[in-house]
Design a protein around this motif. Structure first.
Motif, mmCIF file in Angstrom:
data_model
loop_
_atom_site.group_PDB
_atom_site.id
_atom_site.type_symbol
_atom_site.label_atom_id
_atom_site.label_comp_id
_atom_site.label_asym_id
_atom_site.label_seq_id
_atom_site.Cartn_x
_atom_site.Cartn_y
_atom_site.Cartn_z
ATOM 1 N N SER A 191 0.823 -1.207 0.000
ATOM 2 C CA SER A 191 0.000 0.000 0.000
ATOM 3 C C SER A 191 0.858 1.258 0.000
ATOM 4 N N GLN A 192 1.978 1.229 0.707
ATOM 5 C CA GLN A 192 2.869 2.389 0.692
ATOM 6 C C GLN A 192 3.416 2.639 -0.715
ATOM 7 N N PHE A 193 3.851 1.577 -1.384
ATOM 8 C CA PHE A 193 4.382 1.738 -2.734
ATOM 9 C C PHE A 193 3.300 2.211 -3.702
ATOM 10 N N TYR A 194 2.084 1.669 -3.557
ATOM 11 C CA TYR A 194 1.015 2.041 -4.474
ATOM 12 C C TYR A 194 0.650 3.515 -4.303
ATOM 13 N N VAL A 195 0.579 3.977 -3.058
ATOM 14 C CA VAL A 195 0.277 5.390 -2.805
ATOM 15 C C VAL A 195 1.372 6.272 -3.403
ATOM 16 N N ALA A 196 2.626 5.854 -3.262
ATOM 17 C CA ALA A 196 3.726 6.624 -3.848
ATOM 18 C C ALA A 196 3.611 6.666 -5.372
ATOM 19 N N ALA A 197 3.235 5.549 -5.977
ATOM 20 C CA ALA A 197 3.054 5.509 -7.428
ATOM 21 C C ALA A 197 1.935 6.451 -7.862
ATOM 22 N N LEU A 198 0.836 6.475 -7.118
ATOM 23 C CA LEU A 198 -0.281 7.381 -7.426
ATOM 24 C C LEU A 198 0.153 8.843 -7.349
ATOM 25 N N GLU A 199 0.952 9.156 -6.334
ATOM 26 C CA GLU A 199 1.408 10.531 -6.168
ATOM 27 C C GLU A 199 2.305 10.964 -7.316
ATOM 28 N N GLN A 200 3.110 10.048 -7.821
ATOM 29 C CA GLN A 200 4.072 10.385 -8.869
ATOM 30 C C GLN A 200 3.531 10.166 -10.278
ATOM 31 N N MET A 201 2.408 9.445 -10.389
ATOM 32 C CA MET A 201 1.818 9.146 -11.694
ATOM 33 C C MET A 201 0.329 9.499 -11.654
ATOM 34 N N PRO A 202 -0.026 10.745 -11.819
ATOM 35 C CA PRO A 202 -1.427 11.172 -11.685
ATOM 36 C C PRO A 202 -2.386 10.431 -12.602
ATOM 37 N N ASP A 203 -1.891 9.907 -13.731
ATOM 38 C CA ASP A 203 -2.774 9.221 -14.677
ATOM 39 C C ASP A 203 -2.801 7.708 -14.459
ATOM 40 N N LEU A 204 -2.216 7.235 -13.352
ATOM 41 C CA LEU A 204 -2.079 5.792 -13.129
ATOM 42 C C LEU A 204 -3.419 5.067 -13.177
ATOM 43 N N GLU A 205 -4.403 5.554 -12.438
ATOM 44 C CA GLU A 205 -5.659 4.813 -12.362
ATOM 45 C C GLU A 205 -6.413 4.847 -13.691
ATOM 46 N N ASN A 206 -6.246 5.895 -14.479
ATOM 47 C CA ASN A 206 -6.829 5.896 -15.822
ATOM 48 C C ASN A 206 -6.146 4.856 -16.709
ATOM 49 N N ASN A 207 -4.836 4.699 -16.540
ATOM 50 C CA ASN A 207 -4.123 3.651 -17.274
ATOM 51 C C ASN A 207 -4.672 2.275 -16.917
ATOM 52 N N LEU A 208 -4.878 2.054 -15.622
ATOM 53 C CA LEU A 208 -5.369 0.754 -15.171
ATOM 54 C C LEU A 208 -6.776 0.487 -15.678
ATOM 55 N N LEU A 209 -7.605 1.524 -15.745
ATOM 56 C CA LEU A 209 -8.957 1.358 -16.292
ATOM 57 C C LEU A 209 -8.906 0.868 -17.733
ATOM 58 N N ARG A 210 -7.865 1.251 -18.458
ATOM 59 C CA ARG A 210 -7.722 0.844 -19.856
ATOM 60 C C ARG A 210 -6.921 -0.452 -20.008
ATOM 61 N N GLY A 211 -6.513 -1.033 -18.881
ATOM 62 C CA GLY A 211 -5.721 -2.254 -18.954
ATOM 63 C C GLY A 211 -4.289 -2.016 -19.372
ATOM 64 N N GLU A 212 -3.798 -0.799 -19.163
ATOM 65 C CA GLU A 212 -2.412 -0.460 -19.495
ATOM 66 C C GLU A 212 -1.557 -0.634 -18.242
ATOM 67 N N TYR A 213 -0.933 -1.793 -18.129
ATOM 68 C CA TYR A 213 -0.172 -2.134 -16.922
ATOM 69 C C TYR A 213 1.309 -1.791 -17.043
ATOM 70 N N THR A 214 1.744 -1.479 -18.256
ATOM 71 C CA THR A 214 3.161 -1.183 -18.461
ATOM 72 C C THR A 214 3.640 0.029 -17.665
ATOM 73 N N PRO A 215 2.903 1.141 -17.609
ATOM 74 C CA PRO A 215 3.414 2.288 -16.834
ATOM 75 C C PRO A 215 3.663 1.946 -15.361
ATOM 76 N N LEU A 216 2.753 1.203 -14.739
ATOM 77 C CA LEU A 216 2.963 0.826 -13.339
ATOM 78 C C LEU A 216 4.153 -0.112 -13.217
ATOM 79 N N ARG A 217 4.222 -1.103 -14.100
ATOM 80 C CA ARG A 217 5.337 -2.048 -14.023
ATOM 81 C C ARG A 217 6.668 -1.335 -14.216
ATOM 82 N N GLU A 218 6.714 -0.394 -15.154
ATOM 83 C CA GLU A 218 7.967 0.333 -15.388
ATOM 84 C C GLU A 218 8.327 1.217 -14.208
ATOM 85 N N TRP A 219 7.330 1.834 -13.565
ATOM 86 C CA TRP A 219 7.603 2.646 -12.376
ATOM 87 C C TRP A 219 8.164 1.760 -11.257
ATOM 88 N N LEU A 220 7.547 0.595 -11.065
ATOM 89 C CA LEU A 220 8.028 -0.336 -10.039
ATOM 90 C C LEU A 220 9.428 -0.839 -10.382
#
Length: 506
Positions: free
Chosen positions: A425-454
Motif C-alpha cells: 500500500s505504501q508503494f502504491y500510494v507513492a506511485a499514485l502521487e508520482q503518476m497522476p494518470d495511473l488509475e486511468n491507465n489501469l482502467l484501460r488495462g495499461e499495466y506497463t506504466p505501473l510495471r515500469e515505475w516499479l
C-alpha cells in the motif's frame, strides 16, 4: 571481472543450481528421487558455503574499492561471511539434508492428512533452527535471529506492536462485515477444467508483463516463484477444478514475484546483489517482505480491483461460458472480494489473511522459544483458528499441514507476508502521487506504466538497498501501516455499505 566479482558469480551459480534442483523436486521429480535429491542439495549447499567462507573470498571483498554499488555488494558479502562463520558446517549440511527430506514427508503427510507422519521431521527442524538462532546470535529472543534472515532489522519487539495495531483494525471491521448480507460466491465452486484455467491464468500473467520467453507456469502442491537469474524466472500454481479463484489469484500472486525477479537490472546478474548469502538462496528482492509487497500489490491492488474485472471479465466468461452464464461482472467482483473466514491461508480474503499470518508467527515463535512442543502444535493451531476465525478445523491437511514453510525450514518468514501487505500500500500510494494518470491507465488495462515505475524504483535495484532504505527512497518514510488500513477500510466500507467510523468505534 575482478576477483570479488568472479567468486561472487560462482557462488550465485551454485545457488541458482540449488533453485533448479528445488524447482524440479516440487514440480517434476518422482517420489522415489527424494533421498538422492536431498544428498545433491546438501552437497551444493556445502560447496556454496565453502566458497563463501573461503578466506580468499573475504580478502577479495575487503579489497574492493569500486563504486557505491560494488562497495555495497562487498559489505553485504562480509556481513554474511561474519554471520556464517558462526554456523557450524555440519549444521548447514544437516539442515540442507533435512529440508529436502522433510518437504517430501510433508507432502505425503498432507495428502494423508496425518500430522504424525511429519512430526518427527518437524521436531528435528525446530531443533536445528534453534541451533541456527544460537549460532547467529540475538539479543532478546532466538526468533529474532531467524526473522533477520528474511527481513533485516525485524525483531519480536518491533513486530508485535505492528500486529496489535492491525488486529485492532481488522477484528472490529470483520465483525461489522459479518453483520451484513454476504454476496453469493457459489459459482466459484462449479467445475472449471484445469487446462482452461491454466490458459486463462497465463494470459492474465502475460498481460501484467510476465515474459514467458524467460519464464513458464507449472503446477505444484503449493504455489511458488523461483528464479535461476533474471533470464529464467518460473512460477507455479495449484489447479482445483472446483475452485476457480484459487488458481487465478495464485498465478497473479506469483506473477508479482516474477516481475520483481525479471525486472532486476542485467548488471546485477550473478552478483551478491541477487544472492541471499545468509540464507544461501538466489533471490533478488531487498527482503522477503519487499518481495511479498509485489505479489500482494499485483494480486490484490490490481487483480482484485473493480477496474480489472470490468475490463477482463468478458475474457473469463469466454473461457467458461456455461459456468458463468448467470453471473455478471459486479457479482463476480463482489464474490472474489467477499470477506469470509477460511481455513486455508492462500484462499483467505484480504482482511482475514493477516490473522492467518499472526497465528503462524505466534506458534512458530513459541516453538523456537521452547514454549510449545511440536506434539501440541495441532491442538494449539486448532484453538487459535477457532478463537480468531470462528472455524473448526476438520483435519490436519486443512489445518497445521497446509503450508510448506516449516518443512522447508523457513522459520521467521511468515511475518514477511504481512510486512508485504503494508509495503504494497505504501508503494502504491507513492506511485499514485508520482503518476497522476495511473488509475486511468489501469482502467484501460495499461499495466506497463505501473510495471515500469516499479522496475525503476524497486525491481532493478535487486538487493542493493535494505528494505528500510528502499521504503525511504520510494515513499519518504519507513514502514507505515496507515495506507494499508485506509485501503482496507475504504474498499470494504464501499463493498459492504459500512459507516467505517461508526462501525469501528463500536
Amino acid at each position: 571481472m575482478n576477483e570479488f566479482q568472479r567468486r561472487s558469480a560462482e557462488i550465485n551459480d551454485l545457488l541458482c543450481v540449488l533453485n533448479v534442483l528445488n524447482w524440479d523436486a516440487r514440480t517434476q521429480m518422482p517420489a522415489g528421487g527424494s533421498g538422492a535429491r536431498a544428498q545433491q542439495m546438501a552437497t551444493i549447499s556445502a560447496l556454496a558455503q565453502e566458497k563463501l567462507l573461503d578466506p580468499a573470498y573475504e580478502a577479495a571483498a575487503q579489497d574492493v574499492s569500486g563504486d557505491d554499488l560494488e562497495n555495497r555488494a562487498a559489505q553485504q558479502a562480509l556481513h554474511a561471511v561474519r554471520a556464517l562463520k558462526r554456523v557450524p558446517a555440519e549444521l548447514t549440511r544437516e539442515l540442507a539434508l533435512l529440508k529436502s527430506e522433510a518437504q517430501d514427508v510433508w507432502a505425503r503427510a498432507r495428502a494423508a492428512s496425518d500430522f504424525g507422519l511429519f512430526a518427527p521431521q518437524l521436531t528435528r527442524m525446530v531443533e536445528l533452527n534453534r541451533q541456527l538462532a544460537e549460532a547467529l546470535g540475538y539479543e532478546d529472543h532466538p526468533y529474532d535471529a531467524l526473522l533477520n534472515m528474511y527481513e533485516p532489522g525485524l525483531t519480536v519487539a518491533t513486530l508485535l506492536p505492528l500486529f496489535e495495531q492491525l488486529r485492532a483494525h481488522h477484528v472490529p471491521l470483520l465483525r461489522a462485515i459479518q453483520e451484513k448480507p454476504q454476496a453469493r460466491s457459489d459459482f466459484l465452486n462449479r467445475s472449471y477444467p484445469a487446462a482452461d484455467q491454466k490458459r486463462l491464468s497465463l494470459a492474465l500473467a502475460k498481460g501484467f508483463g510476465y515474459d514467458t520467453a524467460r519464464g513458464r507456469l507449472d503446477e505444484s502442491a503449493h504455489p511458488f516463484e523461483i528464479s535461476f537469474t533474471r533470464q529464467d524466472v518460473r512460477i507455479t500454481t495449484r489447479f482445483q477444478e472446483n475452485f476457480l479463484s484459487g488458481a487465478l489469484f495464485g498465478t497473479l500472486h506469483e506473477t508479482g514475484h516474477a516481475l520483481y525477479e525479471q525486472g532486476v537490472h542485467p548488471d546485477l546478474s550473478r552478483t551478491v546483489l541477487t544472492s541471499d548469502l545468509l540464507g544461501l538462496y538466489a533471490v533478488a528482492g531487498a527482503s522477503y517482505g519487499t518481495h511479498e509487497s509485489q505479489s500482494r500489490l499485483w494480486e490484490n491492488r490490481i487483480g482484485r480491483s473493480k477496474a480489472f474485472w470490468d475490463l477482463h471479465y468478458p475474457q473469463l466468461q469466454q473461457a467458461f461460458p456455461q459456468q458463468l452464464a448467470d453471473v455478471d461482472t459486479v457479482a463476480f467482483y463482489r464474490a472474489v472480494n467477499t470477506v469470509h473466514p477460511s481455513l486455508i491461508r492462500v484462499e483467505a480474503d484480504e482482511l482475514t489473511y493477516d490473522l492467518h499470518i499472526m497465528l503462524r508467527v505466534e506458534l512458530e515463535r513459541a516453538l523456537i522459544g521452547g514454549e510449545l512442543a511440536v506434539k501440541d502444535l495441532p491442538g494449539a493451531w486448532n484453538a487459535r483458528i477457532r478463537s480468531d476465525l470462528g472455524l473448526d478445523v476438520p483435519d490436519d491437511a486443512r489445518g497445521v499441514l497446509q503450508d510448506i514453510h516449516w518443512s522447508a525450514g523457513m522459520f521467521g518468514s511468515f511475518p514477511t507476508y504481512t510486512i508485504g501487505n503494508v509495503m504494497a500500500s505504501q508503494f502504491y500510494v507513492a506511485a499514485l502521487e508520482q503518476m497522476p494518470d495511473l488509475e486511468n491507465n489501469l482502467l484501460r488495462g495499461e499495466y506497463t506504466p505501473l510495471r515500469e515505475w516499479l522496475t525503476d524504483n524497486i525491481y532493478k535495484h535487486g538487493r542493493t538497498y535494505t528494505p528500510h532504505e528502499l521504503l525511504e527512497r520510494v515513499t519518504g518514510r519507513g514502514l507505515d501501516p496507515q495506507p494499508y488500513l485506509d485501503y482496507l477500510s475504504g474498499k470494504y466500507g464501499e463493498l459492504y455499505g459500512l459507516d467505517i467510523q461508526k462501525e469501528q468505534s463500536i
